[in-house]
Design a protein around this motif. Structure first.
Motif, PDB file in Angstrom:
ATOM      1  N   GLY B 348     -24.070  22.778  37.668  1.00 21.14           N
ATOM      2  CA  GLY B 348     -24.454  21.792  37.701  1.00 21.14           C
ATOM      3  C   GLY B 348     -25.545  21.830  37.822  1.00 21.14           C
ATOM      4  N   SER B 349     -26.887  22.396  38.047  1.00 19.32           N
ATOM      5  CA  SER B 349     -27.854  22.111  38.296  1.00 19.32           C
ATOM      6  C   SER B 349     -29.275  22.353  37.492  1.00 19.32           C
ATOM      7  CB  SER B 349     -28.364  22.528  39.648  1.00 19.32           C
ATOM      8  OG  SER B 349     -29.293  22.763  40.152  1.00 19.32           O
ATOM      9  N   PRO B 350     -29.523  22.041  36.577  1.00 14.06           N
ATOM     10  CA  PRO B 350     -30.796  21.857  35.631  1.00 14.06           C
ATOM     11  C   PRO B 350     -31.718  22.728  36.658  1.00 14.06           C
ATOM     12  CG  PRO B 350     -30.248  19.629  35.980  1.00 14.06           C
ATOM     13  CD  PRO B 350     -29.600  19.919  37.467  1.00 14.06           C
ATOM     14  N   ARG B 351     -32.270  22.521  37.963  1.00 12.46           N
ATOM     15  CA  ARG B 351     -33.678  23.157  38.516  1.00 12.46           C
ATOM     16  C   ARG B 351     -32.743  24.818  38.552  1.00 12.46           C
ATOM     17  NH1 ARG B 351     -34.750  26.056  43.111  1.00 12.46           N
ATOM     18  NH2 ARG B 351     -33.064  26.231  43.663  1.00 12.46           N
ATOM     19  N   LEU B 352     -31.711  25.388  38.330  1.00  7.09           N
ATOM     20  CA  LEU B 352     -30.341  26.254  38.809  1.00  7.09           C
ATOM     21  C   LEU B 352     -30.808  27.188  37.437  1.00  7.09           C
ATOM     22  CD1 LEU B 352     -30.604  28.593  41.841  1.00  7.09           C
ATOM     23  CD2 LEU B 352     -28.410  27.414  40.998  1.00  7.09           C
ATOM     24  N   MET B 357     -30.927  30.884  33.966  1.00  5.07           N
ATOM     25  CA  MET B 357     -30.269  31.089  32.400  1.00  5.07           C
ATOM     26  C   MET B 357     -31.108  30.090  31.315  1.00  5.07           C
ATOM     27  SD  MET B 357     -26.444  29.682  32.929  1.00  5.07           S
ATOM     28  CE  MET B 357     -26.474  27.377  33.140  1.00  5.07           C
ATOM     29  N   PRO B 358     -32.936  30.177  31.445  1.00  3.85           N
ATOM     30  CA  PRO B 358     -33.199  29.533  30.871  1.00  3.85           C
ATOM     31  C   PRO B 358     -32.726  28.884  29.467  1.00  3.85           C
ATOM     32  CG  PRO B 358     -34.962  30.866  30.868  1.00  3.85           C
ATOM     33  CD  PRO B 358     -33.476  31.392  31.923  1.00  3.85           C
ATOM     34  N   ALA B 359     -31.916  30.406  28.315  1.00  2.00           N
ATOM     35  CA  ALA B 359     -32.425  30.160  27.054  1.00  2.00           C
ATOM     36  C   ALA B 359     -30.352  29.815  27.064  1.00  2.00           C
ATOM     37  CB  ALA B 359     -31.765  31.758  26.963  1.00  2.00           C
ATOM     38  N   LYS B 360     -30.151  29.543  27.821  1.00  2.00           N
ATOM     39  CA  LYS B 360     -28.357  29.182  27.606  1.00  2.00           C
ATOM     40  C   LYS B 360     -28.099  27.750  27.237  1.00  2.00           C
ATOM     41  CE  LYS B 360     -24.094  30.128  29.613  1.00  2.00           C
ATOM     42  NZ  LYS B 360     -23.209  31.014  29.875  1.00  2.00           N
ATOM     43  N   SER B 361     -29.457  26.781  27.658  1.00  2.00           N
ATOM     44  CA  SER B 361     -29.040  25.980  27.007  1.00  2.00           C
ATOM     45  C   SER B 361     -29.209  24.824  25.263  1.00  2.00           C
ATOM     46  CB  SER B 361     -29.393  23.992  28.040  1.00  2.00           C
ATOM     47  OG  SER B 361     -31.118  24.657  27.767  1.00  2.00           O
ATOM     48  N   LEU B 362     -29.821  26.527  24.951  1.00  2.00           N
ATOM     49  CA  LEU B 362     -30.481  25.886  23.993  1.00  2.00           C
ATOM     50  C   LEU B 362     -29.894  25.444  23.234  1.00  2.00           C
ATOM     51  CD1 LEU B 362     -33.434  28.765  23.914  1.00  2.00           C
ATOM     52  CD2 LEU B 362     -33.882  26.316  24.238  1.00  2.00           C
ATOM     53  N   PRO B 363     -29.760  25.127  21.823  1.00  3.12           N
ATOM     54  CA  PRO B 363     -31.327  24.557  20.876  1.00  3.12           C
ATOM     55  C   PRO B 363     -31.526  23.160  22.392  1.00  3.12           C
ATOM     56  CG  PRO B 363     -29.620  23.568  19.361  1.00  3.12           C
ATOM     57  CD  PRO B 363     -29.362  24.734  20.608  1.00  3.12           C
ATOM     58  N   TYR B 364     -31.058  23.100  23.564  1.00  2.28           N
ATOM     59  CA  TYR B 364     -31.162  21.621  24.361  1.00  2.28           C
ATOM     60  C   TYR B 364     -32.318  22.531  25.426  1.00  2.28           C
ATOM     61  CZ  TYR B 364     -27.238  19.870  21.116  1.00  2.28           C
ATOM     62  OH  TYR B 364     -26.861  19.596  20.356  1.00  2.28           O
ATOM     63  N   LYS B 365     -32.477  21.973  26.210  1.00  2.00           N
ATOM     64  CA  LYS B 365     -33.636  21.939  27.252  1.00  2.00           C
ATOM     65  C   LYS B 365     -32.392  22.080  28.647  1.00  2.00           C
ATOM     66  CE  LYS B 365     -37.782  18.720  26.387  1.00  2.00           C
ATOM     67  NZ  LYS B 365     -37.764  17.503  25.688  1.00  2.00           N
ATOM     68  N   PRO B 366     -32.868  22.888  29.299  1.00  2.00           N
ATOM     69  CA  PRO B 366     -32.694  22.775  31.074  1.00  2.00           C
ATOM     70  C   PRO B 366     -31.363  21.495  31.432  1.00  2.00           C
ATOM     71  CG  PRO B 366     -34.311  24.765  30.415  1.00  2.00           C
ATOM     72  CD  PRO B 366     -33.904  23.741  29.502  1.00  2.00           C
ATOM     73  N   GLU B 367     -32.331  20.888  31.281  1.00  2.00           N
ATOM     74  CA  GLU B 367     -32.439  19.746  32.150  1.00  2.00           C
ATOM     75  C   GLU B 367     -31.176  18.992  32.096  1.00  2.00           C
ATOM     76  OE1 GLU B 367     -35.918  20.533  31.014  1.00  2.00           O
ATOM     77  OE2 GLU B 367     -36.583  21.053  32.511  1.00  2.00           O
ATOM     78  N   GLU B 368     -31.128  18.574  31.113  1.00  2.00           N
ATOM     79  CA  GLU B 368     -29.680  18.332  29.649  1.00  2.00           C
ATOM     80  C   GLU B 368     -28.686  18.948  30.306  1.00  2.00           C
ATOM     81  OE1 GLU B 368     -29.279  16.543  25.514  1.00  2.00           O
ATOM     82  OE2 GLU B 368     -32.372  17.373  26.232  1.00  2.00           O
ATOM     83  N   TRP B 369     -28.639  20.404  31.183  1.00  2.00           N
ATOM     84  CA  TRP B 369     -27.209  21.019  31.475  1.00  2.00           C
ATOM     85  C   TRP B 369     -26.178  20.317  31.666  1.00  2.00           C
ATOM     86  CZ3 TRP B 369     -25.396  25.149  28.876  1.00  2.00           C
ATOM     87  CH2 TRP B 369     -24.480  25.157  29.551  1.00  2.00           C
TER      88      TRP B 369
END
Lengths: 125, 506
Positions: B348-352, B357-369
């Motif tokens: 649940g941590s955007p930092r982690l 997994m920087p690509a997992k949230s695409l097309p959204y930013k990891p900050e929005e995870w």
């Protein structure tokens, strides 16, 4: 030795010689593979294992490299310390004209000598 | 008298249709909890129907692919149920085994193992199988053993057993292009390599991937291979992205239907990326796929997805209303009232998320995870999709604040029907030593996550069973068994927090 179709076609060979320093040899060899691959675009490698460790226990020394490899096709073939078999294999590969190098622990002088006598590049570790 | 020289097989944990309910198969990844092991095994992995030769009516999909390649190449090859191997001892020359989790080192087996300190059922059954008299006899007779499948890597950690059981070759990767020659060499008595890793460059093309010849477990059918997300640590992403053509998918559904399986599990790393434009789902291929599948299985046939990503679910719905459209137009009806799938939350941590997994949230930013996760859960809940979600705890770069973020996210997910399974990042060495990993590595902040996940999952599991699952009359005994387990888990929930807190104080 009969090569595997596809996996051992258009491949390069590496002789890995180790007794005590297997993980250092494996890491050095992998870095060399990456370089060879960048130069030649070869993505298939057959590794011959020359070691005093029985099969499959030698894999413990290679485990880190094997687990982290996701890019190359790798085939592991075991030789043990059978120098006659090793000589035969080196001659076969040289005869095929395929790339061959050795990555050998510095203490395994006999293996390095066998390779160098046949004009094979050896990286001592 | 048998007639097969190449036999593909595996232990009972895999050679089962899990009562036709794929989720029950996950029970095989844990040890028996709260009920006797025999009952646990029956719930997780009952025996499968076989013909007179011992060929199972349904078998694991990966093994079906290898079987098809070998039959097409002219081998006398067949998948044989482990209880019927003896029928083929006199003809068998090569025994091939494929497994998802030979030694329980994969998720979630390793988590169950580390949490309970008990060996999971799948590991026990596989070891029992390899030690069985028939397998030992086969080795004595000189049968070559080739081990493969997605868990082939686990052999690298079990060299003692590799040696003891006389495994000849371990092969990892997509094998369609290369397995025929390896098996031929084994039959010819040629020297075999110890280990083969089939790199991405040797992945089979669409044309080289055969149509299965016998039914797969619960009608699983592959719709694509590879993944376009490009995560740096993942081998799947290096492999070429291949969408299986609709005609081939249809053919496999028909193979399954012919065997009496009127249902489909669409298999992909991310079903919504079938025919996608990179990581952006496209309506047309997905609608065509689901229209075809619904027509093939008819109104009473089951439809499930193996995996989907939360980012793709949110994107598809926000951009096109596509999830609702698929569910309303092609999936839900009076007989099909849910769609099961697996999803990965992981943190649940955007930092982690940014780190692992920087690509997992695409097309959204990891900050929005966290928002991506909650929105996707809401979309699934509204559309009767029931996810089994995973979380990962104890990652090397995890800080206490990251776990707090995960707890906060779990609170946000409370209203949404789902099962959430926390998984621990367990170093292999800990499992090898068979130590109780949790006792040594559990941190106070993890306890909240564990308790919340169990609470959430028990609450929704009861709701799912009461409203959607195991409704068929013949599954009444299974339903009773699962309810017994849930009762045990509920009792455990009351004492879990103080038990864990006491454990880490020791």
């Amino acid at each position: 030795m009969k090569n595997l179709r596809v996996l051992e076609e258009g491949n390069s060979y590496v002789i890995l010689g180790f007794n005590g320093k297997g993980s250092d040899v494996a890491l050095t060899a992998y870095n060399k593979l990456a370089k060879m691959s960048a130069e030649t675009r070869c993505r298939r490698f057959t590794l011959f294992i020359v070691t005093n460790k029985p099969s499959p226990y030698y894999i413990e020394d290679l485990r880190y490299v094997l687990q982290n490899n996701i890019a190359f096709t790798l085939v592991l073939r075991y030789i043990g310390l059978d120098m006659d078999k090793l000589s035969k294999i080196i001659d076969e590969i040289k005869g095929s004209g395929k790339p061959l190098i050795g990555v050998v622990e510095s203490e395994m002088e006999e293996v390095s000598r066998l390779l160098e006598e046949r004009q094979v590049q050896v990286i001592r570790v | 008298m048998g007639k097969y020289e190449v036999v593909l097989t595996v232990d009972r944990s895999m050679m089962s249709n899990h009562h036709g309910k794929e989720f029950l198969g996950f029970m095989a990844t844990g040890p028996a909890m709260g009920i006797p092991e025999k009952l646990w095994q029956w719930l997780a992995a009952p025996k499968i129907k076989v013909d007179s030769e011992g060929r199972p009516v349904q078998a694991p999909y990966g093994m079906r692919k290898v079987e098809a390649v070998l039959i097409d190449a002219g081998f006398k090859a067949a998948i044989i149920d482990p209880d019927h191997l003896h029928k083929h001892l006199d003809t068998m020359k090569v025994m091939m085994v494929g497994h998802h989790d030979y030694f329980a080192y994969g998720p979630p087996s390793s988590e169950f193992w580390s949490m309970t300190g008990k060996e999971p059922l799948n590991r026990k059954l596989f070891i029992k199988f390899m030690n069985s008299p028939v397998v030992r006899k086969a080795k004595e007779k000189g049968v070559k053993f080739i081990m493969g499948g997605p868990a082939a890597w686990q052999w690298l950690w079990e060299l003692e057993l590799w040696r003891k059981w006389g495994v000849d070759t371990v092969i990892e990767g997509e094998v369609e292009r290369v397995i025929v020659d390896l098996v031929q060499k084994a039959l010819d008595g040629e020297e075999l390599p110890d280990y083969v890793y089939v790199g991405p460059g040797d992945s089979p093309s669409i044309e080289e991937i055969p149509v299965i010849k016998g039914a797969s477990v619960n009608g699983l059918v592959e719709i694509m291979r590879g993944c376009p997300r490009g995560c740096k640590f993942c081998s799947v992403t290096l492999r070429p992205l291949r969408f299986i053509p609709l005609e081939k998918i249809r053919e496999e559904i028909r193979v399954n239907k012919k065997a009496g399986i009127n249902g489909v599990i669409l298999h992909s790393e991310d079903v919504l990326l079938y025919g996608a434009d990179g990581i952006r789902p496209r309506p047309e291929p997905l609608l065509k796929l689901h229209k075809m599948v619904a027509e093939e299985v008819g109104p009473k046939g089951d439809i499930a997805w193996a995996h989907a990503s939360l980012a793709a679910i949110r994107y598809a719905e926000e951009r096109y209303g596509l999830v609702s459209k698929l569910m309303q137009e092609h999936i839900l009806n009076e007989h099909r009232n849910l769609l099961g799938l697996e999803v990965g939350i992981e943190t649940g941590s955007p930092r982690l998320a940014k780190i692992i997994m920087p690509a997992k949230s695409l097309p959204y930013k990891p900050e929005e995870w966290p928002d991506v996760v909650e929105d996707a859960f809401r979309i699934m809940h509204e559309n009767h999709m029931i996810p089994a979600a995973t979380l990962i705890l104890g990652l090397p770069e995890e800080e206490p604040e990251d776990v707090v973020k995960t707890v906060e996210l779990l609170d946000r997910l409370k209203p949404y029907r789902s099962v959430i399974v926390p998984m621990f990042f367990v170093p292999m060495g800990a499992l090898k030593k068979n130590t109780w990993f949790m006792r040594e590595h559990l941190k106070p902040e993890h306890i909240d996550v564990l308790v919340k996940c169990l609470d959430h999952s028990i609450y929704w599991a009861e709701d799912i069973i009461n409203r959607f699952y195991l409704k068929e009359p013949y599954l009444a005994p299974v339903r009773i068994g699962i309810k017994l387990f849930l009762r045990f888990a509920k009792r455990g929930l009351k004492t879990l927090k103080p038990t864990l807190e006491a454990m880490i104080k020791k």
